[in-house]
Enzyme design. Structure first.
Site, PDB file in Angstrom:
ATOM      1  N   ASN A   1      11.440  -5.891  -3.252  1.00 44.46           N
ATOM      2  CA  ASN A   1      10.418  -6.621  -4.012  1.00 44.46           C
ATOM      3  C   ASN A   1       9.352  -5.705  -4.607  1.00 44.46           C
ATOM      4  O   ASN A   1       8.225  -6.122  -4.842  1.00 44.46           O
ATOM      5  CB  ASN A   1       9.764  -7.689  -3.127  1.00 44.46           C
ATOM      6  CG  ASN A   1      10.787  -8.604  -2.484  1.00 44.46           C
ATOM      7  OD1 ASN A   1      11.739  -9.043  -3.139  1.00 44.46           O
ATOM      8  ND2 ASN A   1      10.629  -8.874  -1.203  1.00 44.46           N
ATOM      9  N   ARG A   2       9.698  -4.470  -4.820  1.00 45.34           N
ATOM     10  CA  ARG A   2       8.799  -3.475  -5.430  1.00 45.34           C
ATOM     11  C   ARG A   2       7.582  -3.164  -4.560  1.00 45.34           C
ATOM     12  O   ARG A   2       6.595  -2.617  -5.049  1.00 45.34           O
ATOM     13  CB  ARG A   2       8.328  -3.925  -6.826  1.00 45.34           C
ATOM     14  CG  ARG A   2       9.465  -4.060  -7.849  1.00 45.34           C
ATOM     15  CD  ARG A   2      10.149  -2.716  -8.065  1.00 45.34           C
ATOM     16  NE  ARG A   2      11.130  -2.761  -9.142  1.00 45.34           N
ATOM     17  CZ  ARG A   2      12.435  -2.962  -8.970  1.00 45.34           C
ATOM     18  NH1 ARG A   2      12.901  -3.189  -7.750  1.00 45.34           N
ATOM     19  NH2 ARG A   2      13.260  -2.940  -9.991  1.00 45.34           N
ATOM     20  N   LEU A   3       7.639  -3.465  -3.269  1.00 47.73           N
ATOM     21  CA  LEU A   3       6.545  -3.126  -2.359  1.00 47.73           C
ATOM     22  C   LEU A   3       6.828  -1.762  -1.728  1.00 47.73           C
ATOM     23  O   LEU A   3       6.933  -1.611  -0.506  1.00 47.73           O
ATOM     24  CB  LEU A   3       6.391  -4.221  -1.289  1.00 47.73           C
ATOM     25  CG  LEU A   3       6.097  -5.617  -1.832  1.00 47.73           C
ATOM     26  CD1 LEU A   3       6.011  -6.621  -0.688  1.00 47.73           C
ATOM     27  CD2 LEU A   3       4.804  -5.617  -2.641  1.00 47.73           C
TER      28      LEU A   3
END
Length: 219
Positions: A196-198
């Site tokens: 999730n692009r974290l």
């Protein structure tokens, strides 16, 4: 004409990067990651150049210039690569010795970004490495005045043939304009892809006392 690349994406799941799991010094983490990437290629019997790194310098026009070079040695003292001192990057380093290098290893979903100050290494060390290079590569150093304008590829091939003939019965010495640089880092960022692009981003930065301080950046 517009080429839409908006669907080019992937998610990242392989590893995480936590403060509790990393060493106090960034070189230890760099070595660990490098060895893990090397092990991946060894299992696949792949000889890709995992030591390939991007290096960015500042040109005379004040704009950054980025290209790929090969890392040839690393230690707690720094990161060493070799090039023509009169190339664009060599002249840029002469003017502004601060550079940025980066590695991207897609197999382990990792990036490393390193900022440092660049110095020429000792001539004896450059000589020693030059003699390890294949003969064809040694001759190439004499044939190519890197980054200079030439009339054609045929001209370059003629230069190679000329120097190849010249060195038929002679030892090939290192050209005075070719040698190594060491990049002594003051900041090293380790990026680990996350879902999730974290993404995990941990930074080691040298303080005024020359001690490494660790902190996290938002992705």
């Amino acid at each position: 004409m517009i080429f839409d690349l908006s669907n080019y994406r992937k998610n990242y799941y392989q590893n995480s990067l936590l403060e509790s799991d990393v060493p106090k010094k960034p070189f230890q983490l760099f070595h660990y990651w490098f060895e893990q990437e090397k092990l991946f290629y060894k299992k696949k019997n792949n000889n890709d150049e995992i030591n390939a790194m991007f290096i960015s310098t500042i040109g005379k026009d004040g704009a950054p210039e980025t290209r790929v070079v090969l890392l040839k040695e690393y230690s707690e003292k720094g990161f060493i690569f070799y090039t023509n001192y009169y190339s664009f990057k060599g002249r840029s380093i002469q003017n502004i010795p601060k550079v940025c290098i980066s590695f991207y290893w897609k197999n382990t979903e990792r990036q490393i970004i390193i900022k440092g100050i660049t110095f020429k290494i000792k001539k004896e060390k450059s000589d020693k490495y030059f003699q390890k290079r294949p003969k064809e590569n040694q001759i190439g150093c004499w044939a190519s005045q890197q980054s200079s304008k030439i009339l054609s590829k045929e001209y370059l091939l003629k230069q190679y043939k000329k120097w190849n003939n010249f060195f038929q019965k002679k030892m090939i010495k290192r050209p005075f304009y070719w040698g190594g640089y060491i990049i002594k880092p003051y900041k090293m960022e380790f990026w680990q892809g996350q879902p999730n692009r974290l993404h995990d981003r941990l930074v080691y930065s040298l303080n005024k006392e020359k001690k490494w301080i660790l902190y996290r950046l938002s992705p």
